[in-house]
Design an enzyme around this catalytic site. Structure first.
Site, PDB file in Angstrom:
ATOM      1  N   TYR A   1      22.279  -0.688  36.278  1.00 35.23           N
ATOM      2  CA  TYR A   1      21.074  -1.200  35.617  1.00 35.23           C
ATOM      3  C   TYR A   1      20.907  -2.076  34.424  1.00 35.23           C
ATOM      4  O   TYR A   1      21.055  -3.209  34.324  1.00 35.23           O
ATOM      5  CB  TYR A   1      20.008  -0.198  35.291  1.00 35.23           C
ATOM      6  CG  TYR A   1      19.556   0.742  36.554  1.00 35.23           C
ATOM      7  CD1 TYR A   1      18.252   0.407  37.186  1.00 35.23           C
ATOM      8  CD2 TYR A   1      20.251   1.708  37.145  1.00 35.23           C
ATOM      9  CE1 TYR A   1      17.795   1.176  38.103  1.00 35.23           C
ATOM     10  CE2 TYR A   1      20.008   2.527  38.514  1.00 35.23           C
ATOM     11  CZ  TYR A   1      18.610   2.145  38.787  1.00 35.23           C
ATOM     12  OH  TYR A   1      18.367   2.908  39.878  1.00 35.23           O
TER      13      TYR A   1
ATOM     14  N   GLU B   1       9.773  -1.487  40.961  1.00 32.86           N
ATOM     15  CA  GLU B   1       9.732  -1.323  42.374  1.00 32.86           C
ATOM     16  C   GLU B   1       9.288  -2.613  43.117  1.00 32.86           C
ATOM     17  O   GLU B   1       9.598  -3.192  44.051  1.00 32.86           O
ATOM     18  CB  GLU B   1       8.994  -0.140  42.955  1.00 32.86           C
ATOM     19  CG  GLU B   1       9.599   1.192  42.181  1.00 32.86           C
ATOM     20  CD  GLU B   1      11.050   1.322  42.221  1.00 32.86           C
ATOM     21  OE1 GLU B   1      11.848   0.763  43.025  1.00 32.86           O
ATOM     22  OE2 GLU B   1      11.539   2.054  41.386  1.00 32.86           O
TER      23      GLU B   1
HETATM   24  N1  BES Z   1      16.371   2.342  44.149  1.00 29.06           N
HETATM   25  C1  BES Z   1      16.185   2.999  43.068  1.00 29.06           C
HETATM   26  C2  BES Z   1      16.154   4.466  42.973  1.00 29.06           C
HETATM   27  C3  BES Z   1      17.423   4.996  43.731  1.00 29.06           C
HETATM   28  C4  BES Z   1      18.777   4.615  43.473  1.00 29.06           C
HETATM   29  C5  BES Z   1      17.494   6.102  44.394  1.00 29.06           C
HETATM   30  C6  BES Z   1      19.953   4.896  44.006  1.00 29.06           C
HETATM   31  C7  BES Z   1      18.535   6.748  44.926  1.00 29.06           C
HETATM   32  C8  BES Z   1      19.749   6.038  44.821  1.00 29.06           C
HETATM   33  C9  BES Z   1      14.815   2.672  42.053  1.00 29.06           C
HETATM   34  O1  BES Z   1      14.712   1.368  42.263  1.00 29.06           O
HETATM   35  C10 BES Z   1      14.851   2.972  40.515  1.00 29.06           C
HETATM   36  O2  BES Z   1      15.811   2.107  40.296  1.00 29.06           O
HETATM   37  N2  BES Z   1      14.154   3.770  40.216  1.00 29.06           N
HETATM   38  C11 BES Z   1      14.356   3.806  38.685  1.00 29.06           C
HETATM   39  C12 BES Z   1      12.938   3.341  38.229  1.00 29.06           C
HETATM   40  C13 BES Z   1      13.378   2.601  36.638  1.00 29.06           C
HETATM   41  C14 BES Z   1      14.669   1.806  36.528  1.00 29.06           C
HETATM   42  C15 BES Z   1      12.216   1.809  36.251  1.00 29.06           C
HETATM   43  C16 BES Z   1      13.874   5.632  38.504  1.00 29.06           C
HETATM   44  O3  BES Z   1      13.729   6.158  39.663  1.00 29.06           O
HETATM   45  O4  BES Z   1      14.152   6.088  37.447  1.00 29.06           O
HETATM   46 ZN    ZN Z   2      15.736  -0.013  41.259  1.00 30.10          ZN
END
Ligand code: BES
Ligand code: ZN
Length: 646
Positions: A416, A329
């Site tokens: 990702y 984040e």
């Molecule tokens: N921005 C995302 C979370 C998100 C994406 C919420 C799309 C809703 C719609 C956040 O940065 C994220 O990627 N979180 C991951 C963390 C991980 C990749 C380390 C999570 O929540 O698992």
């Molecule tokens: Zn993210």
């Protein structure tokens, strides 16, 4: 010579993007804060070609009894055309009371037939007196409803402290439209401010600078301001029994008082992560970095709201094993929050770049092995998702074609991990120092705007044009198949290998268990592994689940006590495996775990596995725990269990 190569390169790209190029080239001209002509974002109803938001002001009361937020949203907008006669906004599950222009004139409005994926269009008729480039205010009186997807209202019992109610928002990708009527698209960036009224005991934070708070009778009023233009999905609010603690020079944590000590300990390296990020990226533009550790219903690991990252309590394990979520984040402060995907088809520009930076930070902080194991585990999870979707599914591409679908439905590890691999491949081709230099140029060029992959490619071409000889440039371009990386489905065009000797041993350990000959001699090595290496072991067992018999799983459980581990990352992998294999001794623990965290990363695969194992049991657990889950998680789990009714 240089000119000839440039022309050749350009021609090559024109050929490579044939079919796409003609459609998307219109995206390349960035106007103002990221709005251009042509199709901008299929997930919005807003007429962003004609009018754009410059500032949003929210004046809201949080009504914890009714579980609604009500008040006004004032949009400061600029007309981009002459004779503007209509403003279309996104507004979903909202009750609109009244819409007025700044001169007090009441405006007519109507909702069209709601689009099941992106919600209805709120069309507001405006007098044709507004001139092109005129900036005007529109004030909408409204209330959220109990159908909202962006607000999670919690009873005191659903919090750690058990004393006060709590509410938090989550807007990404397209749920800000259930919080306020606005242009809910990442193609538009605006500043915002807010005045929030809450019961006196309840502290409020937003993804903005907290200016002041004061009491008025039984109420507390808190004012906020965000001076950097942001997309609507980064608007966030949290309210409850909250306390702030400083962690470092410009970092802090916000959580319930009873949970504070644990969070402070777990996040002791957060300042360092931010400093490391700033050391190889550009300046940190947001001033301070605060992270909120939320109640368990928070459906994600983390969410990068500027000045107010949200994170699940599941990342507070006690052994710092999940703090990479916070690092991720932190990295979004640049990729996502400063440079933003212009629409959700380009989501990998947010998440792939951030995965890359997250791992670059971790590599600098924790070293090569940690980095490699993290990348290897990410790679395995990517292949899991490719299998889930099928190799020719558009959702396995970095530019999925989901024509109006809800971006949630395309959410997977693909943006990702495939995005990470793409950038790592480029990094391998041009070298790390060059790649970091490119990243700085990219961030500086697009800061505070919203972009698509064409902007990224344009900048990359410019970069290699300026820094490499013709020969080198040809060589580089011959090694990067942009078209397949971005548009190809299935596995990436280049396989990258991340491995370490411990990682090999961890996988071999899993294979040895699967031989069914009892505990392998070297099984003790497992105890010294960091969490990711243990997950490599578990992921390997999952990948070979057809060989995992109940006696084998029983032996592993005796040896490593996985059913009782405190680490939720190991738990969700372990339980998934056990359910797949029918090792039912773990079922009561699965039940408990499903009631402990509402993080979808854990819920979705576990409910999917349970549903395959025993549908009725899955439904029983869901009914038992869904009161704790976030509305979005209820929908997503509901779809797994009963596709027709959600
Ligand atoms: N921005 C995302 C979370 C998100 C994406 C919420 C799309 C809703 C719609 C956040 O940065 C994220 O990627 N979180 C991951 C963390 C991980 C990749 C380390 C999570 O929540 O698992
Ligand atoms: Zn993210």
């Amino acid at each position: 010579m240089k000119g000839t190569v440039a022309v050749t390169v350009a021609a090559l790209f024109l050929v490579a993007f044939l079919g796409y190029y003609s459609e998307t080239s219109r995206y390349t001209e960035v106007v103002g804060t990221g709005v251009s002509e042509g199709v901008i974002d299929n997930s919005t109803n807003a007429n962003v070609h004609e009018v754009v938001t410059k500032h949003l002001h929210l004046n809201l009361t949080l009504d914890f009894d009714e579980k609604v937020a009500k008040g006004t949203a004032t949009l400061t907008m600029e007309a981009l055309v002459e004779g503007l006669d209509q403003i279309d906004l996104d507004a979903r599950y909202l009750e609109i009371m009244e819409i007025k222009l700044q001169d007090g004139q009441t405006l007519d409005y109507k909702f069209d037939e709601p689009n099941p994926n992106i919600g209805p269009k709120l069309s507001i008729a405006v007098p044709k007196t507004i001139q092109k480039n005129e900036v005007f205010n529109l004030t909408i009186g409204y209330s959220t409803t109990n159908k909202t997807l962006s607000l999670n209202w919690l009873e005191p019992e659903q919090t750690a402290g058990n004393t006060l109610p709590y509410v938090f928002t989550h807007c990404e990708a397209i749920d800000c439209r259930t919080l306020a009527p606005l242009q809910d698209t990442p193609s538009v960036k605006s500043t915002y401010s807010a005045l929030i009224r809450s019961p006196k005991d309840i502290k409020v934070y937003m993804s903005a600078q907290n200016l002041e708070d004061w009491t008025e009778g039984d109420s507390r009023v808190t004012s906020f301001e965000m001076n950097v233009p942001i997309p609507s999905y980064l608007i966030a609010l949290v309210a409850g029994d909250l306390e702030y603690r400083k962690l470092g020079r410009n970092t802090g944590v916000i959580t319930e008082p009873i949970f504070m000590e644990k969070c402070v300990n777990e996040l002791s390296e957060l300042q360092d992560s931010l400093d490391v990020a700033e050391s190889f990226l550009t300046k940190y533009e947001w001033g301070v970095y605060n992270i909120v550790i939320l109640p368990p219903s928070f459906p994600f690991g983390g969410m990068e709201n500027p000045l107010l990252t949200f994170a699940s309590p599941a990342i507070i394990v006690g052994d710092k094993s999940q703090v990479n979520v916070a690092t991720h984040e932190v990295a979004h402060s640049w990729t996502g929050n400063l440079v933003t995907n212009r629409n959700w088809e380009n989501f990998w520009l947010n998440e792939g770049f951030t995965k890359w930076s997250e791992r670059a930070i971790i590599r600098k902080q924790r070293g090569e092995e940690f980095y490699l194991v993290s990348a290897a585990l990410g790679n395995s999870s990517l292949y899991g998702d490719l299998e889930l979707y099928g190799d020719d599914s558009t959702f396995t591409s970095l530019h999925p074609n989901y024509e109006g679908a809800n971006p949630y439905d395309t959410f997977s590890r693909v943006p990702y991990e495939k995005g990470f691999l793409f950038l790592t491949h480029i990094q391998n081709v041009i070298g790390n120092d060059n790649f970091e230099m490119f990243l700085i140029i990219y961030l500086d060029k697009y800061r505070m705007t919203s972009i698509t992959y064409t902007d990224f490619i344009d900048t990359f071409l410019e970069f290699i044009e300026s820094y490499f000889s013709d020969q080198e440039r040809k060589n580089i371009l011959s090694k990067i198949d942009f078209h397949t990386w971005i548009f190809g489905t299935g596995p990436p065009p280049v396989q990258l290998n991340f491995t370490t000797s411990n990682l090999e041993i961890s996988r071999k350990l899993a294979d040895d268990y699967l031989l069914g000959k009892g505990t392998p001699e070297n099984h003790d090595v497992f105890f010294d592994y960091f969490s990711l290496l243990k997950c490599i072991f578990l992921q390997r067992l999952i990948d070979r689940a057809e060989d995992a018999t109940i006696p084998i799983l029983e032996q592993i459980d005796i040896d490593y006590q996985l059913t009782n581990t405190i680490d939720p990352e190991q738990k969700y992998l372990w339980f998934q495996l056990c359910i797949m294999a029918g090792y039912d001794k773990v079922i009561p623990s699965v039940d408990e775990f499903l009631g402990q965290y509402g993080r979808q990363k854990y819920l979705l695969p576990l409910y999917r596995a349970l549903n395959g194992y025993d549908h009725d049991l899955a439904v029983e657990f869901f009914n038992k725990h869904k009161g704790m889950y976030h509305p979005v998680a209820v929908v997503n789990v509901g779809r797994i269990l009963n596709p027709d009714s959600y």
